[in-house]
Design a protein around this motif. Structure first.
Motif, mmCIF file in Angstrom:
data_model
loop_
_atom_site.group_PDB
_atom_site.id
_atom_site.type_symbol
_atom_site.label_atom_id
_atom_site.label_comp_id
_atom_site.label_asym_id
_atom_site.label_seq_id
_atom_site.Cartn_x
_atom_site.Cartn_y
_atom_site.Cartn_z
ATOM 1 N N ARG A 54 0.849 -1.185 0.000
ATOM 2 C CA ARG A 54 0.000 0.000 0.000
ATOM 3 C C ARG A 54 0.882 1.231 0.000
ATOM 4 N N ALA A 99 -4.202 7.397 -2.636
ATOM 5 C CA ALA A 99 -3.845 6.188 -1.898
ATOM 6 C C ALA A 99 -4.162 5.000 -2.795
ATOM 7 N N SER A 112 -7.368 2.892 -3.344
ATOM 8 C CA SER A 112 -7.810 2.230 -2.123
ATOM 9 C C SER A 112 -8.681 3.199 -1.334
ATOM 10 N N GLY A 113 -9.083 2.780 -0.160
ATOM 11 C CA GLY A 113 -9.947 3.609 0.671
ATOM 12 C C GLY A 113 -11.397 3.521 0.228
#
Length: 163
Positions: A54, A99, A112-113
């Motif tokens: 990540r 992200a 992501s998220g």
């Protein structure tokens, strides 16, 4: 009419009704399965992040349906990369930092998220809307159809708002 003609006609109507329900139920199920299949290719990387790399990507160039930029790691075991590839969609703009999660064994990343999760499930939202039409018209189950349509609209609206 004789009693046998009436009962034979009722039996054929029952058979036709069962055939319609079976066919339309199968079509609706296949549409929903296709929605999950279409979404899971990206959603698995976004939702199951344990053990995945990540970090963030600063998008510096977009062309030909993809964007590239340097990757900065945020998780342990992740390595910095000079350039990673992210799909050029409405969710990605040049000059922005996002992200991301790296797809295993490649230099491809996905957002992501919450925004990434909702965006990865957009095909499922479309499948819910399409299946609601089949359920309403073919199965004549209007309450179930409204529930499917409402779920699809909620998913698509949430993805639009977060992106």
């Amino acid at each position: 009419m004789p009693a046998t003609a009436t009962s034979s006609r009722q039996a054929s109507l029952v058979a036709l009704r069962f055939g319609r329900l079976a066919a339309m139920g199968t079509v609706a199920a296949l549409i929903l399965i296709a929605g999950v299949w279409g979404s899971w290719g990206t959603a698995q990387h976004v939702m199951l992040t344990k053990g995945r790399e990540r970090g963030t990507v600063l998008v510096d160039r977009c062309d030909g349906g993809t964007c590239t930029g340097p990757y900065t790691p945020a998780s342990t075991g992740s390595t910095a990369r000079k350039s990673v590839v992210i799909e050029d969609t409405v969710a990605v703009r040049g000059g922005q930092t996002y992200a991301v999660v790296v797809k295993p064994g490649s230099d491809e990343v996905v957002r992501s998220g919450p925004a990434g999760i909702l965006y990865s499930w957009v095909p499922m939202g479309g499948a819910l809307l399409l299946a609601s039409v089949v359920v309403a018209g073919g199965l004549r189950r209007t309450r179930v159809a409204w529930a499917l349509a409402g779920s699809g609209i909620a998913l698509l609206t949430a993805a639009f708002v977060t992106i």
